[in-house]
Design a protein around this motif. Structure first.
Motif, PDB file in Angstrom:
ATOM      1  N   ASP A   1       0.854  -1.180   0.000  1.00 57.87           N
ATOM      2  CA  ASP A   1       0.000   0.000   0.000  1.00 57.87           C
ATOM      3  C   ASP A   1       0.895   1.236   0.000  1.00 57.87           C
ATOM      4  N   ARG A   2       0.260   2.391  -0.266  1.00 53.24           N
ATOM      5  CA  ARG A   2       0.920   3.683  -0.136  1.00 53.24           C
ATOM      6  C   ARG A   2       0.186   4.459   0.964  1.00 53.24           C
ATOM      7  N   HIS A   3       0.946   5.013   1.896  1.00 59.81           N
ATOM      8  CA  HIS A   3       0.353   5.755   3.000  1.00 59.81           C
ATOM      9  C   HIS A   3       0.768   7.218   2.963  1.00 59.81           C
ATOM     10  N   VAL A   4      -0.115   8.065   3.460  1.00 63.74           N
ATOM     11  CA  VAL A   4       0.176   9.481   3.661  1.00 63.74           C
ATOM     12  C   VAL A   4       0.378   9.683   5.160  1.00 63.74           C
ATOM     13  N   ALA A   5       1.537  10.217   5.556  1.00 64.13           N
ATOM     14  CA  ALA A   5       1.840  10.387   6.982  1.00 64.13           C
ATOM     15  C   ALA A   5       2.468  11.753   7.204  1.00 64.13           C
ATOM     16  N   GLY A   6       2.222  12.308   8.391  1.00 62.03           N
ATOM     17  CA  GLY A   6       2.802  13.596   8.729  1.00 62.03           C
ATOM     18  C   GLY A   6       2.975  13.756  10.219  1.00 62.03           C
ATOM     19  N   VAL A   7       3.959  14.563  10.623  1.00 64.21           N
ATOM     20  CA  VAL A   7       4.179  14.902  12.029  1.00 64.21           C
ATOM     21  C   VAL A   7       4.372  16.409  12.141  1.00 64.21           C
ATOM     22  N   LEU A   8       3.845  16.983  13.217  1.00 67.37           N
ATOM     23  CA  LEU A   8       4.031  18.389  13.537  1.00 67.37           C
ATOM     24  C   LEU A   8       4.690  18.463  14.908  1.00 67.37           C
ATOM     25  N   ALA A   9       5.979  18.754  14.924  1.00 67.86           N
ATOM     26  CA  ALA A   9       6.751  18.825  16.163  1.00 67.86           C
ATOM     27  C   ALA A   9       6.953  20.299  16.510  1.00 67.86           C
ATOM     28  N   ARG A  10       6.261  20.753  17.527  1.00 66.01           N
ATOM     29  CA  ARG A  10       6.313  22.165  17.917  1.00 66.01           C
ATOM     30  C   ARG A  10       5.804  22.296  19.343  1.00 66.01           C
ATOM     31  N   THR A  11       6.096  23.387  19.959  1.00 64.14           N
ATOM     32  CA  THR A  11       5.751  23.558  21.372  1.00 64.14           C
ATOM     33  C   THR A  11       4.246  23.576  21.596  1.00 64.14           C
ATOM     34  N   ASP A  12       3.477  23.955  20.568  1.00 67.45           N
ATOM     35  CA  ASP A  12       2.023  24.068  20.738  1.00 67.45           C
ATOM     36  C   ASP A  12       1.252  23.064  19.880  1.00 67.45           C
ATOM     37  N   ALA A  13       1.903  21.961  19.484  1.00 65.68           N
ATOM     38  CA  ALA A  13       1.254  20.980  18.611  1.00 65.68           C
ATOM     39  C   ALA A  13       0.099  20.290  19.333  1.00 65.68           C
ATOM     40  N   THR A  14      -1.063  20.194  18.679  1.00 64.96           N
ATOM     41  CA  THR A  14      -2.235  19.557  19.280  1.00 64.96           C
ATOM     42  C   THR A  14      -2.913  18.644  18.271  1.00 64.96           C
ATOM     43  N   TYR A  15      -3.836  17.855  18.798  1.00 67.82           N
ATOM     44  CA  TYR A  15      -4.662  16.996  17.941  1.00 67.82           C
ATOM     45  C   TYR A  15      -5.348  17.812  16.860  1.00 67.82           C
ATOM     46  N   GLU A  16      -5.859  18.992  17.224  1.00 63.53           N
ATOM     47  CA  GLU A  16      -6.597  19.815  16.270  1.00 63.53           C
ATOM     48  C   GLU A  16      -5.711  20.244  15.099  1.00 63.53           C
ATOM     49  N   ASP A  17      -4.422  20.485  15.354  1.00 62.95           N
ATOM     50  CA  ASP A  17      -3.500  20.872  14.277  1.00 62.95           C
ATOM     51  C   ASP A  17      -3.364  19.753  13.253  1.00 62.95           C
ATOM     52  N   ALA A  18      -3.206  18.519  13.755  1.00 62.33           N
ATOM     53  CA  ALA A  18      -3.051  17.383  12.836  1.00 62.33           C
ATOM     54  C   ALA A  18      -4.337  17.131  12.064  1.00 62.33           C
ATOM     55  N   LYS A  19      -5.474  17.181  12.776  1.00 60.56           N
ATOM     56  CA  LYS A  19      -6.749  16.940  12.097  1.00 60.56           C
ATOM     57  C   LYS A  19      -7.002  17.988  11.022  1.00 60.56           C
ATOM     58  N   ALA A  20      -6.648  19.251  11.299  1.00 60.91           N
ATOM     59  CA  ALA A  20      -6.869  20.314  10.318  1.00 60.91           C
ATOM     60  C   ALA A  20      -6.110  20.036   9.031  1.00 60.91           C
TER      61      ALA A  20
END
Length: 601
Positions: free
Chosen positions: A513-532
């Protein structure tokens, strides 16, 4: 990829060629070794494919160049003298590390440069074939510092006297591989000034601390003795009594491990390197005593090193088809010989077949295509003329590739850096460090957390860092964060990449399969940031997104949701668990997501 440090002055001496550094770089590139830079000491660094382990030292690289220059031809196997030393394997050896092999090499001319090359070869073999010393470990000793054990009735495993030494009280040249109590016999390890028990080495010596996990939990530790006592504590450290220096001339090589074939091949590569330094190889008798675990495929009595050659076959048609050139039969034989192989051909009704002899150090020749590759390199890949295929179509980008490219563009537009990570990983990275347990093959995977699917593993990996195909992409991105803790934040990384897992319902037994993945590493990173970010990508492709609450061991409970696209559960989004981050020294929160690319089709 392995990187080997090369002293070009040594290369000139070993090849007999007075070439410039730039000329060597060009010649080595033709062999598949790419120049990577220089060390602080002025050594040239070359990276190469991990299949050619015989090139892990300047001696092996020089051997390949001599064949390329035509100075050597065909298979070379060092002559060996009859065995004078014996390694006896006692039943007390731990079952977790039962096998041993070895060789004696006399008359070696090392010097400081040769010693540095030998140490490099030893450590590179540990890191590749030896899997960090877990599968195989090498000990090299100054032979003059070993003392053969006294020959007594009790010292003989069978209770009989060796015919070569009929007088009790005489000595035979024999060492014993056996188990030792962790708090038992003491010895002075390398780089130490006091004697220690094996248990103390693991706690009080830096090298012992590094490799302690290889023997921890064993009731008895592996150890090798001569008449004077313990001189090697494999796979951890050698004793200082038998330390090799630049002036050492006669060497005793011993290897222990979990697989006899692996340590035998590692031993062969070391012996070839020492032979290039003028050493004469002498056989060693390996005797597995009654009750000791011996390799079933070889039996309890072995003569080592194993310099037996291998035989492979390949057709003339296959060589020409793969390389795209017309070759005469004698020309093919010549190219094989310039690759360090021997070849003879026979004429069949449909095709000419080459019977090829492979030297013992070539652990990479497993398939006829490996022989074709050698012919191509000897011919010169730069000499091949590009031709258009006889196909009446015009190439274009596959629809899946178009989608991958478009999604990457969307992610870059959202502020992510596009990553291209290795598809290979290890079980520790894919599962353990992500707090996952691998599911059994054939189990119901519908309820398994993303990434917990059973892995497609490599039967005989060269490195413990790359033992399987990754089942999901997030561990790769988290590894990048781990390697970049010295850089400033925020670090927003994304990848559209390949994943796979075992699935008996698929024809190949591996589901890709091919997957789309991402990480947001920051002092204020939240679930809402990733979902957005996930929502923005889905909006670009008119895909309906839902995020019902779920549980996943890699994420914080209550801060993780399932990614459901157009009614299908395809991934996960949330905040990574603190334990995952602390294990990697990542000191900022990380929000992450991963889902199947096919959901956007």
């Amino acid at each position: 990829m392995p990187v080997v440090d090369i002293d070009t002055d040594e290369l000139r001496g070993l090849t007999g060629e007075d070439k410039t550094d730039d000329e060597f770089k060009e010649d080595l590139f033709a062999l598949g070794l790419e120049f990577e830079g220089e060390t602080d000491d002025g050594l040239l660094q070359f990276e190469f494919g991990p299949d050619r382990l015989d090139r892990l030292s300047v001696e092996g690289v020089a051997r390949s160049l001599r064949y390329q220059y035509g100075a050597d031809r065909g298979v070379y196997v060092p002559e060996t003298n009859d065995a004078d030393w014996t390694i006896e394997v006692d039943p007390s050896v731990p079952d977790e590390r039962p096998f041993v092999t070895g060789a004696v090499v006399r008359g070696v001319t090392l010097g400081a440069d040769g010693l540095d090359s030998l140490i490099q070869l030893q450590e590179k073999l540990h890191a590749t074939m030896g899997r960090g010393r877990a599968k195989g470990a090498i000990g090299i000793h100054d032979l003059t510092m070993l003392k053969g054990q006294a020959l007594t009735e009790e010292s003989e495993p069978s209770g009989t006297i060796n015919a070569a030494s009929s007088d009790l009280g005489a000595t035979e040249k024999r060492v014993t591989y056996r188990g030792v109590d962790p708090e038992g016999d003491r010895f002075v390890p390398l780089d130490a000034n006091t004697d220690m028990t094996p248990a103390q080495v693991l706690t009080d010596h830096p090298t012992g601390d590094t490799y302690a996990d290889l023997v921890e939990g064993l009731d008895r530790y592996p150890a090798i003795y001569d008449e004077l006592g313990l001189f090697s504590f494999p796979p951890v450290i050698n004793g200082s009594r038998t330390e090799v220096d630049a002036d050492s001339r006669d060497l005793f090589v011993e290897l222990t491990g979990t697989d006899q074939w692996t340590i035998d091949k590692m031993c062969v590569i070391v012996c070839y390197a020492l032979s290039a330094r003028g050493g004469t190889v002498e056989e060693v008798q390996v005797d597995y005593a009654d009750g000791a675990t011996y390799p079933d495929e070889y039996g309890p009595d072995l003569l080592r090193p194993d310099f037996d050659t291998d035989e492979k076959s390949v057709g003339h048609d296959r060589i020409e088809t793969m390389l795209g050139v017309d070759l005469e039969r004698d020309e093919v034989v010549d190219l094989f010989e310039r690759s360090g192989l021997d070849a003879a051909y026979s004429l069949g009704e449909a095709d000419t077949t080459y019977d090829v002899t492979v030297p013992p150090y070539r652990v990479d020749v497993l398939h006829p295509l490996d022989l074709v590759d050698d012919v191509g390199r000897a011919y010169g890949f730069n000499e091949l003329e590009p031709t258009y295929p006889d196909i009446g179509t015009i190439g274009g980008r596959h629809e899946r590739s178009r989608l991958e490219r478009a999604v990457r563009t969307s992610l870059i537009g959202l502020g992510f850096e596009d990553m291209l990570n290795f598809h290979m990983t290890s079980g520790a990275e894919n599962y353990d460090r992500m707090r996952l347990d691998e599911r059994d093959a054939g189990a119901d995977l519908s309820t398994a957390p993303l990434g917990a699917e059973p892995a497609a593993t490599i039967a005989s990996p060269y490195s413990e860092d790359y033992t399987q195909l990754r089942t999901w992409a997030l561990p790769s991105l988290v590894q990048v964060l781990e390697n970049n803790t010295h850089r400033s934040y925020p670090q927003d990384l994304a990848e559209v990449g390949f994943v796979a897992h075992r699935d008996d319902d698929v024809n190949t037994r591996v589901a890709e399969d091919r997957h789309v993945a991402g990480v947001l590493a920051r002092t204020d990173a939240t679930y809402e940031d990733a979902k957005a970010r996930v929502q923005a990508v889905c909006d670009d492709y008119d895909a309906a997104l839902e995020t019902p609450a779920t549980e996943h061991p890699s994420f914080i409970p209550g801060r993780v949701a399932e990614v459901v696209v157009d009614g299908d559960a395809v991934g996960v989004v949330g905040e990574l668990h603190p334990a995952v981050l602390v294990d990697r020294d990542v000191e900022v929160p990380v929000a992450a997501f991963e889902f199947s690319l096919s959901a956007l089709e």
